[in-house]
Write an enzyme that holds these catalytic residues in place. Sequence first.
Site, PDB file in Angstrom:
ATOM      1  N   LEU A   1       1.136  -1.277   0.151  1.00 48.24           N
ATOM      2  CA  LEU A   1       0.119  -0.067   0.022  1.00 48.24           C
ATOM      3  C   LEU A   1       1.034   1.423   0.247  1.00 48.24           C
ATOM      4  O   LEU A   1       1.990   1.389   0.729  1.00 48.24           O
ATOM      5  CB  LEU A   1      -0.889   0.081   1.068  1.00 48.24           C
ATOM      6  CG  LEU A   1      -2.019   1.044   1.258  1.00 48.24           C
ATOM      7  CD1 LEU A   1      -3.140   0.873  -0.103  1.00 48.24           C
ATOM      8  CD2 LEU A   1      -2.806   0.848   2.600  1.00 48.24           C
ATOM      9  N   ASP A   2       0.594   1.908  -1.008  1.00 48.99           N
ATOM     10  CA  ASP A   2       1.601   3.225  -0.945  1.00 48.99           C
ATOM     11  C   ASP A   2       1.743   4.001   0.317  1.00 48.99           C
ATOM     12  O   ASP A   2       0.766   4.122   0.975  1.00 48.99           O
ATOM     13  CB  ASP A   2       0.978   4.166  -2.087  1.00 48.99           C
ATOM     14  CG  ASP A   2       1.018   3.563  -3.441  1.00 48.99           C
ATOM     15  OD1 ASP A   2       1.904   2.787  -3.894  1.00 48.99           O
ATOM     16  OD2 ASP A   2       0.383   3.904  -4.308  1.00 48.99           O
ATOM     17  N   THR A   3       3.047   4.791   0.477  1.00 49.21           N
ATOM     18  CA  THR A   3       3.162   5.467   1.540  1.00 49.21           C
ATOM     19  C   THR A   3       2.088   6.519   1.799  1.00 49.21           C
ATOM     20  O   THR A   3       1.788   6.892   2.672  1.00 49.21           O
ATOM     21  CB  THR A   3       4.577   6.346   1.455  1.00 49.21           C
ATOM     22  OG1 THR A   3       5.454   5.088   1.340  1.00 49.21           O
ATOM     23  CG2 THR A   3       5.028   6.711   2.823  1.00 49.21           C
TER      24      THR A   3
ATOM     25  N   SER B   1      -1.080   6.484   1.009  1.00 47.95           N
ATOM     26  CA  SER B   1      -2.398   5.553   0.893  1.00 47.95           C
ATOM     27  C   SER B   1      -2.626   5.169   2.220  1.00 47.95           C
ATOM     28  O   SER B   1      -1.592   4.872   2.974  1.00 47.95           O
ATOM     29  CB  SER B   1      -2.385   4.603   0.008  1.00 47.95           C
ATOM     30  OG  SER B   1      -2.474   5.217  -1.498  1.00 47.95           O
TER      31      SER B   1
END
Length: 190
Positions: free
Chosen positions: A42-44, A46
């Site tokens: 999960l992107d930083t 997000s």
Amino acid sequence: MAMSLIAFNKPYGVICQFSEHQIHPTLKQYISLPNFYPAGRLDTDSEGLVLLTNNGKLQTKIASPKFKLTKTYWAQVEGELTENAIHHLQQGVQLKEFRTQPAKAKIITEPTTLWQRNPPIRERKTIPTSWLSLTITEGKNRQVRRMCAAVGFPCLRLVRVQIGEFNLFDHHLELGKWQSLNKFTLYKTT
């Protein structure tokens, strides 16, 4: 080794790795279990649900698109969403290097169950925002953000709320906390 699975509600700004990072906090600041690794990223920038496991086969099954495990996101986007944009998301969107699979997409009201993001999103007085629920089975690099941009609605905030049958809010998983899912199934049983 017993198969183990945990769910973590990742805050904004936390990087999905255990090794130290020069700028961002990592999973290590929240989870002190040995030999656990994220099953997908999960992107930083997000927030929301991350599953972690100490079982390589389970990690692959969760992360790989070939197993069709659904992932549901709530996205706050810039502008007033249109039915035309929703239709395009439901049909699949052409991105630079691939066409996405059809998604389940719908306009939703602003969720009241969400925590305040820190820092808050940028607000513009002249441009409204709206919310979208998007369910996909792929999960390629920044896919949901890229899909939203491709239909003309840049993503301002992105929260993953569900993977398979596990939903953050059904299980009251607070921001920055984790819980064991050893007796939980991610797949529908029919």
